[in-house]
Design an enzyme around this catalytic site. Sequence first.
Site, mmCIF file in Angstrom:
data_model
loop_
_atom_site.group_PDB
_atom_site.id
_atom_site.type_symbol
_atom_site.label_atom_id
_atom_site.label_comp_id
_atom_site.label_asym_id
_atom_site.label_seq_id
_atom_site.Cartn_x
_atom_site.Cartn_y
_atom_site.Cartn_z
ATOM 1 N N TYR A 128 -2.365 -1.616 10.411
ATOM 2 C CA TYR A 128 -2.291 -1.723 8.945
ATOM 3 C C TYR A 128 -0.935 -1.222 8.447
ATOM 4 C CZ TYR A 128 -4.007 -1.214 4.092
ATOM 5 O OH TYR A 128 -4.195 -1.308 2.729
ATOM 6 N N SER B 135 0.866 -1.183 0.000
ATOM 7 C CA SER B 135 0.000 0.000 0.000
ATOM 8 C C SER B 135 0.902 1.232 0.000
ATOM 9 C CB SER B 135 -0.857 0.000 1.274
ATOM 10 O OG SER B 135 -1.516 1.235 1.445
#
Length: 257
Positions: A152, A139
């Site tokens: 995350y 990401s």
Amino acid sequence: MTLKGRTAVITGSNSGIGLGIAWELARAGADVVLNSFTDNDEDHELARTIAGETGVAARYVRADMSKGEDCRALIAEAGRCDILVNNAGIQHVAPIDEFPVEKWDAIIAINLNSAFHTTAAALPMMRKAGWGRVINIASAHGLTASPFKSAYIAAKHGLVGMTKTVALETAEEPITANAICPGYVLTPLVEAQIPATMKEYGMDRESVIRNVMLARQPSKQFATVEQLGGTAVFLCSDAAAQITGTTISVDGGWTAL
Ligand code: NAD
């Protein structure tokens, strides 16, 4: 370029980016193994649709990526894994001092630990086949941080680090390992965040998308699952044979800021 004769295993691929990548790899000729933790008719129907429209072999294998033994069983069940796409992922947003321990553990297990287990199981198959591609879906949050996403961001930074190590361990072999770092992509994972953000900021949907979600994405456009699939196909091409141990951002300029 054709991926005919290659088998791709894509974790977390009954929706969103994983499904988009499965479609593009299948269109490029690879047989595909879809996965998630459910075992519904719709899951198997997705595989039948891909097989019907592209002519490749496609099947769906249930395995829970929060469990190490399931991750390894997925690769064993696939029987062959030339292309491993570690894509399964979940999100939870909360300040670190209020972050639920079970959410932290689940995010680290699904977004990071699963890639360790699948990679460990798949590398011997790639070595036997004499060719392999490990593609980790990290990401923009594998390269930068935002508040309230500690688990995350820790998992995605960890995944980028693990990618580099796998690349070094396979550097002299015809195997590469890279991470794709998407910015915002309008998938169910992101769609689910819109209503709460509308409420939190008192904004309409369009304002949330432009002024909150895409605030850090200079293109002001979502990346698409087809673009991510195309990036995965490129990483499987001969042109990418010397690209290893790195990240490819598909983020509309986010990480250039
Ligand atoms: P999504 O919710 O559409 O897809 C997530 C997939 O993971 C689904 O197929 C889901 O079934 C699967 N999954 C969840 N828990 C699982 C488990 N325990 N076992 C097996 N599968 C499981 O979300 P998405 O946006 O397509 O996300 C896919 C990946 O892309 C994730 O790793 C996410 O972090 C990453 N990503 C997404 C964006 C974005 O903006 N959408 C941006 C950057 C990175």
